[in-house]
Design an enzyme around this catalytic site. Structure first.
Site: not given
Length: 280
Positions: A133, A158, A223, A226, A249, A258
């Site tokens: 990120r 994150k 972004h 990514r 994640h 994805y």
């Protein structure tokens, strides 16, 4: 900051809330107080619900903004003021499910082709080559790059999680080229005074300048590099759980996005029509 705001901020710090979440939740409470011109701790549930309706119907805030306001006010009344009976009869707004546009390999190659500055090149390489990120790129330090293990350590990404991601030979080449040009000592991308990390807005400006120069017209921010990292890995045969770990994640459902972007999987998937015998 008022005493009430400070108490709320302290409560969020103790729970490990991210800086941006704390700012957004505090802003939601300040907005409520400004609307009624009084301290929010004396307001009724009905008044709070009327304010939320105002945000939805008159301000016409986006679903994501409405959800932030609802969550911020719920935290204030339920957690800070300990009002267990507080209930807002407004469900969280549903956000439209839209797939992001995906940069192709050819477009990413064009982005690098028009970028000669080592700093910009390594920023793009970290986003596309390691799936970082932009906030994680800005906070990278020299010691996070491990050329012996060929990994990059992401600290407090994150959700406040640490993880490792890929360090490819090409990315290592770009990093070393940049280091020789700039000689950073701590942060990989320091501010001018060298005391802090580069602002995310600076990385965004580098990207949009190169995007325009490369004649890329898709509405994709930095972004998107990514997103392309994850999608192109999936198309190359990397399993979804490995991609989940590389991206950091928490939920596999987030990574499953994805599958919808991986067009090569769609191209290889036979239609059930092909299984029918329609020769007669």
């Amino acid at each position: 900051m008022s005493t009430l705001s400070q108490q709320m901020d302290n409560a969020m710090v103790l729970r490990g809330f991210a800086d941006k979440t704390r700012e957004a939740y505090l802003a939601s409470v300040r907005g409520l107080a400004k609307y009624y011109h009084q301290s929010p701790d004396g307001l009724t549930d009905k008044q709070v619900q009327d304010y939320l309706l105002y945000l939805i119907q008159e301000r016409k805030l986006a679903p994501s903004s409405c959800n932030v306001a609802v969550n911020g006010l719920r935290f204030f009344f339920l957690k800070l003021l300990s009002h267990p009976a507080t209930k807002f009869d407004i469900p969280l707004a549903r956000r439209p499910r839209k797939l992001p546009e995906l940069l192709s390999r050819e477009e990413i190659a064009r982005l690098f082709a028009v970028t000669s500055a080592p700093k910009a090149r390594v920023v793009f390489a970290l986003a596309y080559g390691a799936g970082l990120r932009v906030s994680e790129i800005c906070k990278l330090r020299i010691h996070h790059i491990d050329s012996d293990q060929m990994t990059i350590r992401v600290e407090q990404g994150k959700g406040g999680k640490d993880r490792y991601t890929l360090l490819s030979d090409r990315l290592l080449y770009e990093l070393r080229r940049y280091w020789k040009a700039r000689r950073p000592r701590d942060y990989l991308f320091p501010t001018r005074d060298g005391k802090g990390p580069m602002d995310a807005g600076t990385a965004q400006k580098l990207y949009y300048k190169a995007k325009a120069k490369a004649n890329i017209t898709k509405q994709v921010g930095i972004h998107g590099l990514r997103h392309a990292f994850a999608t192109h890995l999936l198309e190359g045969g990397t399993d979804i759980h490995t991609i989940q770990r590389l991206l950091g994640h928490r939920q596999i459902s987030t990574t499953l996005l994805y599958f919808h972007l991986a067009r090569s999987h769609l191209a290889r998937q036979p239609s059930p029509l092909e299984l029918l015998d329609l020769t007669r």
